[in-house]
Motif scaffolding. Sequence first.
Motif, PDB file in Angstrom:
ATOM      1  N   GLY A  19       0.937  -1.315  -0.140  1.00  0.00           N
ATOM      2  CA  GLY A  19       0.136   0.036   0.187  1.00  0.00           C
ATOM      3  C   GLY A  19       0.901   1.450   0.033  1.00  0.00           C
ATOM      4  O   GLY A  19       1.979   1.189   0.464  1.00  0.00           O
ATOM      5  N   GLY A  20       0.279   2.291  -0.352  1.00  0.00           N
ATOM      6  CA  GLY A  20       1.025   3.659  -0.324  1.00  0.00           C
ATOM      7  C   GLY A  20       2.055   3.913  -1.488  1.00  0.00           C
ATOM      8  O   GLY A  20       2.847   4.807  -1.312  1.00  0.00           O
ATOM      9  N   VAL A  21       2.007   2.941  -2.495  1.00  0.00           N
ATOM     10  CA  VAL A  21       3.040   3.267  -3.624  1.00  0.00           C
ATOM     11  C   VAL A  21       2.312   4.169  -4.504  1.00  0.00           C
ATOM     12  O   VAL A  21       3.129   4.565  -5.586  1.00  0.00           O
ATOM     13  N   SER A  24      -3.863   4.141  -6.353  1.00  0.00           N
ATOM     14  CA  SER A  24      -4.749   4.755  -6.325  1.00  0.00           C
ATOM     15  C   SER A  24      -4.802   6.220  -6.960  1.00  0.00           C
ATOM     16  O   SER A  24      -5.446   6.707  -7.866  1.00  0.00           O
ATOM     17  N   THR A  25      -3.723   6.824  -6.568  1.00  0.00           N
ATOM     18  CA  THR A  25      -3.365   8.267  -7.186  1.00  0.00           C
ATOM     19  C   THR A  25      -3.113   8.218  -8.862  1.00  0.00           C
ATOM     20  O   THR A  25      -3.732   9.180  -9.239  1.00  0.00           O
ATOM     21  N   LEU A  26      -2.389   7.344  -9.086  1.00  0.00           N
ATOM     22  CA  LEU A  26      -2.173   7.256 -10.609  1.00  0.00           C
ATOM     23  C   LEU A  26      -3.165   6.481 -11.428  1.00  0.00           C
ATOM     24  O   LEU A  26      -3.703   7.236 -12.461  1.00  0.00           O
ATOM     25  N   LEU A 158       8.504   4.166 -11.763  1.00  0.00           N
ATOM     26  CA  LEU A 158       9.159   5.053 -10.626  1.00  0.00           C
ATOM     27  C   LEU A 158       8.378   6.022 -10.309  1.00  0.00           C
ATOM     28  O   LEU A 158       8.171   7.178 -10.776  1.00  0.00           O
ATOM     29  N   ASN A 159       7.734   5.960  -9.181  1.00  0.00           N
ATOM     30  CA  ASN A 159       6.883   7.203  -8.510  1.00  0.00           C
ATOM     31  C   ASN A 159       7.419   7.834  -7.136  1.00  0.00           C
ATOM     32  O   ASN A 159       8.302   7.202  -6.733  1.00  0.00           O
ATOM     33  N   MET A 160       6.918   8.847  -6.967  1.00  0.00           N
ATOM     34  CA  MET A 160       7.594   9.646  -5.929  1.00  0.00           C
ATOM     35  C   MET A 160       8.849   9.826  -5.651  1.00  0.00           C
ATOM     36  O   MET A 160       9.620   9.842  -4.757  1.00  0.00           O
ATOM     37  N   THR A 187       7.504   9.717 -11.866  1.00  0.00           N
ATOM     38  CA  THR A 187       6.931  10.775 -11.393  1.00  0.00           C
ATOM     39  C   THR A 187       7.496  11.258 -10.168  1.00  0.00           C
ATOM     40  O   THR A 187       7.897  10.176  -9.522  1.00  0.00           O
ATOM     41  N   GLY A 188       7.729  12.387 -10.028  1.00  0.00           N
ATOM     42  CA  GLY A 188       8.172  12.870  -8.900  1.00  0.00           C
ATOM     43  C   GLY A 188       7.311  13.034  -7.475  1.00  0.00           C
ATOM     44  O   GLY A 188       6.097  12.475  -7.679  1.00  0.00           O
ATOM     45  N   HIS A 189       7.940  13.162  -6.283  1.00  0.00           N
ATOM     46  CA  HIS A 189       7.245  13.469  -5.044  1.00  0.00           C
ATOM     47  C   HIS A 189       6.636  14.584  -5.248  1.00  0.00           C
ATOM     48  O   HIS A 189       7.326  15.713  -5.060  1.00  0.00           O
TER      49      HIS A 189
HETATM   50  N1  LIG Z   1       3.908  11.372  -6.813  1.00  0.00           N
HETATM   51  C1  LIG Z   1       3.446  11.490  -5.774  1.00  0.00           C
HETATM   52  N2  LIG Z   1       3.797  12.701  -5.024  1.00  0.00           N
HETATM   53  C2  LIG Z   1       3.213  12.870  -3.771  1.00  0.00           C
HETATM   54  N3  LIG Z   1       2.463  12.075  -3.233  1.00  0.00           N
HETATM   55  C3  LIG Z   1       1.936  10.999  -3.795  1.00  0.00           C
HETATM   56  C4  LIG Z   1       2.475  10.816  -5.117  1.00  0.00           C
HETATM   57  N4  LIG Z   1       1.914   9.469  -5.555  1.00  0.00           N
HETATM   58  C5  LIG Z   1       1.140   8.981  -4.485  1.00  0.00           C
HETATM   59  N5  LIG Z   1       0.966  10.032  -3.334  1.00  0.00           N
HETATM   60  C6  LIG Z   1       0.386  10.002  -2.086  1.00  0.00           C
HETATM   61  O1  LIG Z   1       0.817   8.642  -1.623  1.00  0.00           O
HETATM   62  C7  LIG Z   1      -0.328   8.186  -0.623  1.00  0.00           C
HETATM   63  C8  LIG Z   1      -0.337   6.936  -1.066  1.00  0.00           C
HETATM   64  O2  LIG Z   1      -1.081   6.886  -2.341  1.00  0.00           O
HETATM   65  P1  LIG Z   1      -2.139   5.820  -2.755  1.00  0.00           P
HETATM   66  O3  LIG Z   1      -2.428   6.167  -4.228  1.00  0.00           O
HETATM   67  O4  LIG Z   1      -3.206   5.664  -1.925  1.00  0.00           O
HETATM   68  O5  LIG Z   1      -1.065   4.647  -2.682  1.00  0.00           O
HETATM   69  P2  LIG Z   1      -1.993   2.886  -2.908  1.00  0.00           P
HETATM   70  O6  LIG Z   1      -3.202   3.132  -3.773  1.00  0.00           O
HETATM   71  O7  LIG Z   1      -0.751   2.128  -3.440  1.00  0.00           O
HETATM   72  O8  LIG Z   1      -2.006   2.468  -1.606  1.00  0.00           O
HETATM   73  C9  LIG Z   1      -1.416   9.288  -0.827  1.00  0.00           C
HETATM   74  O9  LIG Z   1      -1.568  10.322   0.350  1.00  0.00           O
HETATM   75  C10 LIG Z   1      -1.184  10.123  -2.151  1.00  0.00           C
HETATM   76  O10 LIG Z   1      -1.675  11.282  -2.150  1.00  0.00           O
END
Ligand SMILES: Nc1ncnc2c1ncn2[C@@H]1O[C@H](COP(=O)(O)OP(=O)(O)O)[C@@H](O)[C@H]1O
Length: 252
Positions: A19-21, A24-26, A158-160, A187-189
Motif C-alpha cells: 500500500g502507499g506506492v 490509487s493516485t495514478l 518509478l513514483n514519488m 513521477t516525482g514526489h
Molecule cells: N507522486 C506522488 N507525490 C506525492 N504524493 C503521492 C504521489 N503518489 C502518491 N502520493 C500520495 O501517497 C499516498 C498513497 O498513495 P495511494 O495512491 O493511496 O497508494 P496505494 O493506492 O498504492 O495504496 C497518498 O496520500 C497519495 O496522495
Amino acid sequence: MPKENKAEGKIVTFVNQKGGVGKSTLTTNIAAILSEKYKVLLLDTDNQGSSEDWGIARINKLESANKLRVFSKHYRGIKKATEVSMDLAEIAASYDIVIVDTPGRNELVSLGVIAAANLVIIPLTPGNFSFWSSEITRELIQKVAAARPDDFAARLLLNMRDKRKKISKEAELLLRELEIPVMKTSTGHRNIFESSSEGLSVLEITAKTESDKEAQREISELISEMEEILGFKSMTKDAKSNTDKKQKKATV
Ligand SMILES: Nc1ncnc2c1ncn2[C@@H]1O[C@H](COP(=O)(O)OP(=O)(O)O)[C@@H](O)[C@H]1O
Ligand SMILES: [Mg+2]
C-alpha cells in the motif's frame, strides 16, 4: 495499426502488493485525463475504496461536466482468479478503456486483473523496489506475456522520485533484477498529487508552483507513453512526435 480515438476495450491496471506506492493516485489521475478523449471506466476492486471515493467526489464536483464512469467491484468470495478476468473481459467490451485500481492484499483479485489486462503498471517508490509481489504474481506476468505477446505489456513506474537525485547504481541493479522494463516516464514526489485526491486530476488543478507544473508534465508524458505501448495515437498536446508509432510493441 495504431487506432485513432479508439482503444477497443483495453484494460490498464496498477498493481503492487504494497500500500502507499501510488496505485490509487495514478489510477484516478490517468482515468480522469483519458476520459476527455475515450469512453473510460474507472473500476475500483479495492475494498478500501479510495478510487471509488475519489470518483464520487468528482461526480459531485463536476456534475454533468464529468465524463468518467466509476464503478466498484470487490469480488468477495471468489474461488478463482478467472472469475475476475472473465468478468473484466465482459465489462471491457462496453468501453474504450477500463482502468482498474487493485487491492494490495487480495492477491486473487490482482491475479485476475493481470490475466485480463493489456497493460500492467507496477508503481515503485524509492527504497521499495523489492517485494512488490509474490512469486506467483511475477510468474503470471511472464506467462501472460508469453501467451499474448502482441496484446500485453508490463512496466515498472518509478513514483514519488526525488528528481534532484540520480537513480543510484544499486537501485538500477535492483530494477534490472526484476526483469520488467522501466517506463521512460517517472513521477516525482509532488504535493499536487495530494490535492488531486478530491476528485480532480492534476491537469484539472491550477498549477501554483514549478513542482505542480512538473507533475502536470509528468502525467501528460505518462499518458503518451501508455498510449504508445497500447498502440494508439497520443492524446496529449505536449506529446513527442508520433513518428515512433510503428515501433514494435514491447512485451515483458
Ligand atoms: N507522486 C506522488 N507525490 C506525492 N504524493 C503521492 C504521489 N503518489 C502518491 N502520493 C500520495 O501517497 C499516498 C498513497 O498513495 P495511494 O495512491 O493511496 O497508494 P496505494 O493506492 O498504492 O495504496 C497518498 O496520500 C497519495 O496522495
Ligand atoms: Mg489504493
